[in-house]
Write a protein that holds these residues in place. Structure first.
Motif, PDB file in Angstrom:
ATOM      1  N   PRO A   1       0.832  -1.209   0.000  1.00  0.00           N
ATOM      2  CA  PRO A   1       0.000   0.000   0.000  1.00  0.00           C
ATOM      3  C   PRO A   1       0.861   1.251   0.000  1.00  0.00           C
ATOM      4  CG  PRO A   1       0.145  -0.919   2.209  1.00  0.00           C
ATOM      5  CD  PRO A   1       0.838  -1.896   1.311  1.00  0.00           C
ATOM      6  N   LEU A   2       0.253   2.359  -0.432  1.00  0.00           N
ATOM      7  CA  LEU A   2       0.938   3.643  -0.359  1.00  0.00           C
ATOM      8  C   LEU A   2       1.263   3.930   1.104  1.00  0.00           C
ATOM      9  CD1 LEU A   2       1.856   6.258  -1.785  1.00  0.00           C
ATOM     10  CD2 LEU A   2      -0.422   7.178  -1.350  1.00  0.00           C
ATOM     11  N   THR A   3       2.517   4.168   1.399  1.00  0.00           N
ATOM     12  CA  THR A   3       2.971   4.241   2.792  1.00  0.00           C
ATOM     13  C   THR A   3       3.543   5.607   3.130  1.00  0.00           C
ATOM     14  OG1 THR A   3       3.507   1.883   2.736  1.00  0.00           O
ATOM     15  CG2 THR A   3       4.462   3.178   4.521  1.00  0.00           C
ATOM     16  N   LEU A   4       3.090   6.142   4.260  1.00  0.00           N
ATOM     17  CA  LEU A   4       3.660   7.371   4.809  1.00  0.00           C
ATOM     18  C   LEU A   4       4.827   7.021   5.722  1.00  0.00           C
ATOM     19  CD1 LEU A   4       0.310   9.100   5.834  1.00  0.00           C
ATOM     20  CD2 LEU A   4       1.726   9.703   3.862  1.00  0.00           C
ATOM     21  N   ASP A   5       5.642   8.009   6.014  1.00  0.00           N
ATOM     22  CA  ASP A   5       6.702   7.801   7.001  1.00  0.00           C
ATOM     23  C   ASP A   5       6.132   7.842   8.417  1.00  0.00           C
ATOM     24  OD1 ASP A   5       9.176   7.659   5.334  1.00  0.00           O
ATOM     25  OD2 ASP A   5       8.514   9.653   4.729  1.00  0.00           O
ATOM     26  N   THR A   6       5.203   8.787   8.644  1.00  0.00           N
ATOM     27  CA  THR A   6       4.667   8.979   9.993  1.00  0.00           C
ATOM     28  C   THR A   6       3.213   9.414   9.938  1.00  0.00           C
ATOM     29  OG1 THR A   6       6.854   9.682  10.788  1.00  0.00           O
ATOM     30  CG2 THR A   6       4.967  10.181  12.206  1.00  0.00           C
ATOM     31  N   ILE A   7       2.425   8.895  10.863  1.00  0.00           N
ATOM     32  CA  ILE A   7       1.075   9.399  11.117  1.00  0.00           C
ATOM     33  C   ILE A   7       1.063   9.946  12.528  1.00  0.00           C
ATOM     34  CG2 ILE A   7      -1.358   8.805  11.438  1.00  0.00           C
ATOM     35  CD1 ILE A   7      -1.006   6.634   9.328  1.00  0.00           C
ATOM     36  N   VAL A   8       0.565  11.167  12.689  1.00  0.00           N
ATOM     37  CA  VAL A   8       0.445  11.805  13.997  1.00  0.00           C
ATOM     38  C   VAL A   8      -1.042  11.903  14.330  1.00  0.00           C
ATOM     39  CG1 VAL A   8       0.947  13.848  15.400  1.00  0.00           C
ATOM     40  CG2 VAL A   8       2.546  13.150  13.600  1.00  0.00           C
ATOM     41  N   ILE A   9      -1.433  11.397  15.490  1.00  0.00           N
ATOM     42  CA  ILE A   9      -2.836  11.478  15.906  1.00  0.00           C
ATOM     43  C   ILE A   9      -2.982  12.585  16.952  1.00  0.00           C
ATOM     44  CG2 ILE A   9      -4.769  10.251  16.962  1.00  0.00           C
ATOM     45  CD1 ILE A   9      -3.617   7.664  15.896  1.00  0.00           C
ATOM     46  N   GLY A  10      -3.792  13.576  16.635  1.00  0.00           N
ATOM     47  CA  GLY A  10      -4.019  14.700  17.547  1.00  0.00           C
ATOM     48  C   GLY A  10      -3.372  15.967  17.025  1.00  0.00           C
ATOM     49  N   ALA A  11      -4.184  17.014  16.824  1.00  0.00           N
ATOM     50  CA  ALA A  11      -3.661  18.292  16.330  1.00  0.00           C
ATOM     51  C   ALA A  11      -3.770  19.375  17.385  1.00  0.00           C
ATOM     52  CB  ALA A  11      -4.394  18.708  15.053  1.00  0.00           C
ATOM     53  N   GLY A  12      -3.475  18.985  18.645  1.00  0.00           N
ATOM     54  CA  GLY A  12      -3.279  19.993  19.678  1.00  0.00           C
ATOM     55  C   GLY A  12      -1.890  20.578  19.499  1.00  0.00           C
TER      56      GLY A  12
ATOM     57  N   LYS B   1      10.128  20.038   8.267  1.00  0.00           N
ATOM     58  CA  LYS B   1      11.441  20.584   7.891  1.00  0.00           C
ATOM     59  C   LYS B   1      12.220  19.628   6.989  1.00  0.00           C
ATOM     60  CE  LYS B   1      11.836  23.642  11.884  1.00  0.00           C
ATOM     61  NZ  LYS B   1      12.630  24.074  13.056  1.00  0.00           N
ATOM     62  N   ASP B   2      11.803  18.361   6.978  1.00  0.00           N
ATOM     63  CA  ASP B   2      12.412  17.389   6.067  1.00  0.00           C
ATOM     64  C   ASP B   2      11.476  17.226   4.874  1.00  0.00           C
ATOM     65  OD1 ASP B   2      13.437  15.284   4.665  1.00  0.00           O
ATOM     66  OD2 ASP B   2      13.556  13.897   6.369  1.00  0.00           O
ATOM     67  N   PRO B   3      11.803  17.786   3.716  1.00  0.00           N
ATOM     68  CA  PRO B   3      10.895  17.746   2.561  1.00  0.00           C
ATOM     69  C   PRO B   3      10.629  16.337   2.037  1.00  0.00           C
ATOM     70  CG  PRO B   3      13.057  18.562   1.918  1.00  0.00           C
ATOM     71  CD  PRO B   3      13.061  18.497   3.418  1.00  0.00           C
ATOM     72  N   ASN B   4      11.481  15.396   2.414  1.00  0.00           N
ATOM     73  CA  ASN B   4      11.308  14.024   1.936  1.00  0.00           C
ATOM     74  C   ASN B   4      10.502  13.156   2.911  1.00  0.00           C
ATOM     75  OD1 ASN B   4      12.938  14.435  -0.421  1.00  0.00           O
ATOM     76  ND2 ASN B   4      14.754  14.319   0.890  1.00  0.00           N
ATOM     77  N   HIS B   5      10.136  13.725   4.080  1.00  0.00           N
ATOM     78  CA  HIS B   5       9.393  12.959   5.087  1.00  0.00           C
ATOM     79  C   HIS B   5       7.897  13.118   4.841  1.00  0.00           C
ATOM     80  CE1 HIS B   5       9.562  10.884   9.060  1.00  0.00           C
ATOM     81  NE2 HIS B   5       8.310  11.309   9.107  1.00  0.00           N
ATOM     82  N   LYS B   6       7.240  12.025   4.509  1.00  0.00           N
ATOM     83  CA  LYS B   6       5.797  12.058   4.217  1.00  0.00           C
ATOM     84  C   LYS B   6       5.012  11.738   5.491  1.00  0.00           C
ATOM     85  CE  LYS B   6       6.412   8.962   1.066  1.00  0.00           C
ATOM     86  NZ  LYS B   6       6.164   7.947   0.001  1.00  0.00           N
ATOM     87  N   PHE B   7       4.112  12.646   5.866  1.00  0.00           N
ATOM     88  CA  PHE B   7       3.351  12.453   7.098  1.00  0.00           C
ATOM     89  C   PHE B   7       1.967  13.069   6.980  1.00  0.00           C
ATOM     90  CE2 PHE B   7       5.012  16.675   7.656  1.00  0.00           C
ATOM     91  CZ  PHE B   7       4.040  17.346   8.378  1.00  0.00           C
ATOM     92  N   THR B   8       1.096  12.666   7.895  1.00  0.00           N
ATOM     93  CA  THR B   8      -0.242  13.243   8.000  1.00  0.00           C
ATOM     94  C   THR B   8      -0.613  13.345   9.474  1.00  0.00           C
ATOM     95  OG1 THR B   8      -1.103  12.498   5.868  1.00  0.00           O
ATOM     96  CG2 THR B   8      -2.714  12.834   7.598  1.00  0.00           C
ATOM     97  N   ILE B   9      -1.287  14.443   9.839  1.00  0.00           N
ATOM     98  CA  ILE B   9      -1.817  14.625  11.191  1.00  0.00           C
ATOM     99  C   ILE B   9      -3.331  14.418  11.123  1.00  0.00           C
ATOM    100  CG2 ILE B   9      -2.059  16.210  13.136  1.00  0.00           C
ATOM    101  CD1 ILE B   9       0.379  17.726  12.094  1.00  0.00           C
ATOM    102  N   LEU B  10      -3.855  13.601  12.039  1.00  0.00           N
ATOM    103  CA  LEU B  10      -5.290  13.347  12.107  1.00  0.00           C
ATOM    104  C   LEU B  10      -5.885  14.019  13.335  1.00  0.00           C
ATOM    105  CD1 LEU B  10      -5.344   9.517  11.265  1.00  0.00           C
ATOM    106  CD2 LEU B  10      -5.545  11.450   9.681  1.00  0.00           C
ATOM    107  N   GLU B  11      -6.997  14.709  13.157  1.00  0.00           N
ATOM    108  CA  GLU B  11      -7.662  15.410  14.253  1.00  0.00           C
ATOM    109  C   GLU B  11      -9.168  15.184  14.160  1.00  0.00           C
ATOM    110  OE1 GLU B  11      -9.142  17.295  17.238  1.00  0.00           O
ATOM    111  OE2 GLU B  11      -6.950  17.189  17.059  1.00  0.00           O
ATOM    112  N   LYS B  12      -9.789  14.755  15.258  1.00  0.00           N
ATOM    113  CA  LYS B  12     -11.224  14.460  15.230  1.00  0.00           C
ATOM    114  C   LYS B  12     -12.089  15.718  15.157  1.00  0.00           C
ATOM    115  CE  LYS B  12     -12.132  14.286  20.216  1.00  0.00           C
ATOM    116  NZ  LYS B  12     -12.705  13.472  21.323  1.00  0.00           N
ATOM    117  N   GLU B  13     -11.607  16.841  15.705  1.00  0.00           N
ATOM    118  CA  GLU B  13     -12.384  18.079  15.666  1.00  0.00           C
ATOM    119  C   GLU B  13     -12.264  18.738  14.286  1.00  0.00           C
ATOM    120  OE1 GLU B  13     -14.315  18.818  18.072  1.00  0.00           O
ATOM    121  OE2 GLU B  13     -13.523  17.490  19.634  1.00  0.00           O
ATOM    122  N   GLU B  14     -13.134  19.719  14.042  1.00  0.00           N
ATOM    123  CA  GLU B  14     -13.084  20.454  12.777  1.00  0.00           C
ATOM    124  C   GLU B  14     -12.114  21.629  12.855  1.00  0.00           C
ATOM    125  OE1 GLU B  14     -14.292  19.601  10.004  1.00  0.00           O
ATOM    126  OE2 GLU B  14     -15.638  17.984  10.601  1.00  0.00           O
TER     127      GLU B  14
END
Length: 278
Positions: free
Chosen positions: A4-15, A27-40
């Protein structure tokens, strides 16, 4: 099976914690990541409100530059840093029907009426008191054991109430105040530990720790908004991510995270997972 398409990091929580982690990863342009936040919205407990020309904070109102990471963050957003005036260092404690200034040095600690004469004398023996043996000792029990009841009631209890809005008799010291716990654990005493730290040569990062009280211009939400805007532009932040489920796929050696956004199921895979929620 195709990988599957793979990220380097998933962060849960956008506090603030999750946003700061993301800021570092960005700051690392080659690091693929996503932050997930339940609120809008991003920001977690930080939320600034404005009405009739006044600014209100529904969460924390300020912070302390107590780590080099905080200083580094504001180096990236210098226009947002708003340092408190020196008058903010003057803290008042209510005892009986009167307010008393919290001691800020040796002379004021001796002359203050906040602490009992018994405890002022007792503190002389603090460097020679035995170390505790309970790794889960509460803040309240530790302070009473090493310093005395009056130091707990008129110094530590108000301090903990202001930071955690919690009960110091229940908060575990090594988790809530790890630096205080380390003074006794590593040096046998608060006083011995404080003296040892004063003698220790500071690193460049440690020199950044000013202990200054700060806020952000126009409220702390300006800081979290500046951080979240970075990720929204980079398409690295998903808001309204509900029913987040996490499991480690042994067959893929990857983290699998599923969630719903506006009723649609989404799935992500990553090599690393960082969660900032309890």
């Amino acid at each position: 099976m195709n990988s599957p398409l793979t990220l380097d990091t998933i962060v849960i929580g956008a506090g603030l914690t999750g946003l700061t982690v993301g800021h570092h990863l960005l700051k690392d342009p080659n690091h693929k990541f996503t932050i997930l936040e339940k609120e809008e919205r991003a920001g977690g407990q930080i939320r600034t409100l404005k009405k009739d020309g006044f600014t209100f904070e529904s969460g924390p109102t300020s912070g302390i530059i107590s780590t080099s990471e905080v200083a580094d963050l504001f180096e990236d957003f210098p226009n947002l840093l708003n340092l408190a005036t020196p008058l903010a260092k003057r803290r008042m404690i209510l005892k009986g029907q009167e307010f008393h200034p919290l001691p800020s040095g040796l002379i004021s600690a001796i002359t203050t009426t906040l602490f009992s004469t018994k405890d002022k004398i007792r503190i002389l023996g603090e460097p020679f008191r035995a170390k505790g043996t309970d790794p889960n000792e509460s803040i309240g029990h530790l302070v009473k054991r090493r310093l005395g009841e009056s130091y707990f009631h008129y110094a530590v209890d108000p301090f903990i109430g202001g930071i955690y809005a919690g009960d110091p008799e229940k908060l575990v010291t090594r988790h809530a105040l790890p630096k205080l716990y380390a003074l006794e654990a590593n040096h046998g005493s608060f006083i011995k530990g404080a003296i040892a730290l004063m003698k220790k040569k500071k690193t460049e990062d440690e020199k950044k720790i000013t202990k200054a009280i700060f806020s952000s211009h126009e409220g702390l939400s300006t800081l979290t908004s500046a951080l979240s805007d970075e990720f929204l532009k980079a398409n690295s932040l998903k808001l309204g991510a509900l029913n987040i489920e996490v499991r480690f796929r042994e067959d893929l050696q990857l983290w699998q995270v599923t969630f719903y956004v506006k009723g649609e199921k989404e799935e992500l895979f990553s090599r690393n997972l960082i969660t900032t929620i309890g």
